[in-house]
Design a protein around this motif. Structure first.
Motif, PDB file in Angstrom:
ATOM      1  N   ASN A   1      51.545  46.969  21.521  1.00 24.67           N
ATOM      2  CA  ASN A   1      51.957  45.621  21.096  1.00 24.67           C
ATOM      3  C   ASN A   1      51.205  44.521  21.842  1.00 24.67           C
ATOM      4  OD1 ASN A   1      53.145  45.953  23.574  1.00 24.67           O
ATOM      5  ND2 ASN A   1      55.092  45.038  22.981  1.00 24.67           N
ATOM      6  N   ALA A   2      50.240  44.906  22.676  1.00 26.62           N
ATOM      7  CA  ALA A   2      49.402  43.943  23.392  1.00 26.62           C
ATOM      8  C   ALA A   2      47.993  44.523  23.507  1.00 26.62           C
ATOM      9  CB  ALA A   2      49.968  43.652  24.781  1.00 26.62           C
ATOM     10  N   ILE A   3      47.025  43.752  23.050  1.00 25.87           N
ATOM     11  CA  ILE A   3      45.635  44.199  23.053  1.00 25.87           C
ATOM     12  C   ILE A   3      44.810  43.183  23.827  1.00 25.87           C
ATOM     13  CG2 ILE A   3      43.620  44.657  21.589  1.00 25.87           C
ATOM     14  CD1 ILE A   3      45.615  45.665  19.449  1.00 25.87           C
ATOM     15  N   THR A   4      44.041  43.669  24.800  1.00 18.82           N
ATOM     16  CA  THR A   4      43.190  42.785  25.605  1.00 18.82           C
ATOM     17  C   THR A   4      41.758  42.901  25.110  1.00 18.82           C
ATOM     18  OG1 THR A   4      44.664  43.055  27.500  1.00 18.82           O
ATOM     19  CG2 THR A   4      42.452  42.201  27.953  1.00 18.82           C
ATOM     20  N   LEU A   5      41.151  41.735  24.893  1.00 20.90           N
ATOM     21  CA  LEU A   5      39.797  41.648  24.366  1.00 20.90           C
ATOM     22  C   LEU A   5      38.898  40.908  25.340  1.00 20.90           C
ATOM     23  CD1 LEU A   5      40.806  40.249  20.845  1.00 20.90           C
ATOM     24  CD2 LEU A   5      40.410  42.651  21.430  1.00 20.90           C
TER      25      LEU A   5
ATOM     26  N   ILE B   1      46.161  39.522  23.225  1.00 17.28           N
ATOM     27  CA  ILE B   1      46.761  39.200  21.938  1.00 17.28           C
ATOM     28  C   ILE B   1      47.993  40.093  21.796  1.00 17.28           C
ATOM     29  CG2 ILE B   1      46.298  38.889  19.475  1.00 17.28           C
ATOM     30  CD1 ILE B   1      44.163  37.535  21.281  1.00 17.28           C
ATOM     31  N   VAL B   2      49.140  39.494  21.465  1.00 12.24           N
ATOM     32  CA  VAL B   2      50.389  40.261  21.383  1.00 12.24           C
ATOM     33  C   VAL B   2      50.953  40.222  19.968  1.00 12.24           C
ATOM     34  CG1 VAL B   2      50.967  39.943  23.823  1.00 12.24           C
ATOM     35  CG2 VAL B   2      51.779  38.277  22.144  1.00 12.24           C
ATOM     36  N   ASP B   3      51.660  41.283  19.630  1.00 10.07           N
ATOM     37  CA  ASP B   3      52.312  41.386  18.331  1.00 10.07           C
ATOM     38  C   ASP B   3      53.671  40.707  18.429  1.00 10.07           C
ATOM     39  OD1 ASP B   3      52.937  42.069  15.746  1.00 10.07           O
ATOM     40  OD2 ASP B   3      53.206  44.205  16.154  1.00 10.07           O
ATOM     41  N   THR B   4      53.856  39.622  17.693  1.00 10.06           N
ATOM     42  CA  THR B   4      55.103  38.864  17.717  1.00 10.06           C
ATOM     43  C   THR B   4      55.735  38.882  16.325  1.00 10.06           C
ATOM     44  OG1 THR B   4      54.165  36.736  17.033  1.00 10.06           O
ATOM     45  CG2 THR B   4      54.014  37.287  19.390  1.00 10.06           C
ATOM     46  N   ALA B   5      56.899  38.292  16.205  1.00 11.15           N
ATOM     47  CA  ALA B   5      57.553  38.182  14.902  1.00 11.15           C
ATOM     48  C   ALA B   5      56.699  37.360  13.937  1.00 11.15           C
ATOM     49  CB  ALA B   5      58.932  37.548  15.069  1.00 11.15           C
ATOM     50  N   GLU B   6      55.836  36.484  14.478  1.00 12.44           N
ATOM     51  CA  GLU B   6      54.951  35.653  13.652  1.00 12.44           C
ATOM     52  C   GLU B   6      53.646  36.353  13.323  1.00 12.44           C
ATOM     53  OE1 GLU B   6      55.892  31.234  15.335  1.00 12.44           O
ATOM     54  OE2 GLU B   6      54.687  32.542  16.608  1.00 12.44           O
ATOM     55  N   GLY B   7      53.408  37.530  13.888  1.00 12.98           N
ATOM     56  CA  GLY B   7      52.136  38.238  13.739  1.00 12.98           C
ATOM     57  C   GLY B   7      51.427  38.270  15.081  1.00 12.98           C
ATOM     58  N   TRP B   8      50.170  38.655  15.084  1.00 13.61           N
ATOM     59  CA  TRP B   8      49.404  38.744  16.321  1.00 13.61           C
ATOM     60  C   TRP B   8      49.057  37.343  16.800  1.00 13.61           C
ATOM     61  CZ3 TRP B   8      48.711  43.102  19.088  1.00 13.61           C
ATOM     62  CH2 TRP B   8      49.082  44.308  18.461  1.00 13.61           C
ATOM     63  N   ARG B   9      49.376  37.061  18.082  1.00 12.10           N
ATOM     64  CA  ARG B   9      49.164  35.735  18.653  1.00 12.10           C
ATOM     65  C   ARG B   9      48.572  35.860  20.053  1.00 12.10           C
ATOM     66  NH1 ARG B   9      49.846  34.808  14.035  1.00 12.10           N
ATOM     67  NH2 ARG B   9      51.299  33.377  13.077  1.00 12.10           N
TER      68      ARG B   9
END
Length: 142
Positions: free
Chosen positions: A98-102, A124-132
């Motif tokens: 649920n969290a991707i580091t770029l 970048i994290v996966d939230t209720a709004e999508g990836w943010r």
């Protein structure tokens, strides 16, 4: 003798072409992109919106936890002279589901100011709004 036209059997099922499924206006088709592609897309979309001067859209691609630390008006004013904000060489350095580091290279073009390059890292994290974007750091590049 006269030839009678042949009657189709009433038992034979009538074949109709498949119809597209109707979807309600509030339903989006499922996203088939991988989580990693969606995370990269969020970062790219953020910078595209800065280039296009769609600051509110870019700001909304930050996670609530990051937006709560940044005043929108001051943040948007910081891009007043920005002509281009574009990322290159995006690489995934960590995927925790649920969290991707770029990591990436940011090309920032300002007028006045010219072109500068930065080495960036974003989570970048996966939230209720999508990836943010939850965290973003830049240092002058080579």
């Amino acid at each position: 003798t006269a030839v009678k036209p042949r009657k189709e059997s009433a038992d034979k099922p009538k074949v109709e072409p498949p119809r597209p499924r109707e979807e309600s206006a509030d339903h989006e088709p499922p996203n088939t992109m991988s989580a990693e592609d969606q995370a990269i897309g969020a970062l790219v979309y953020y910078h595209q919106n800065i280039t296009q001067k769609n600051y509110r859209r870019a700001y909304d691609f930050m996670a609530e936890s990051l937006r709560s630390q940044i005043n929108y008006d001051k943040w948007a004013d910081g891009f007043r002279t920005t002509v281009k904000s574009e990322v290159y060489n995006v690489r995934i350095v960590q995927n925790r589901g649920n969290a991707i580091t770029l990591t990436y290279v940011l090309e920032a073009v300002d007028n006045p100011g010219g072109t500068q390059y930065f080495d960036g890292t974003a989570t970048i994290v996966d939230t209720a709004e999508g990836w943010r974007i939850a965290d973003m750091r830049h240092k002058p590049g080579n």
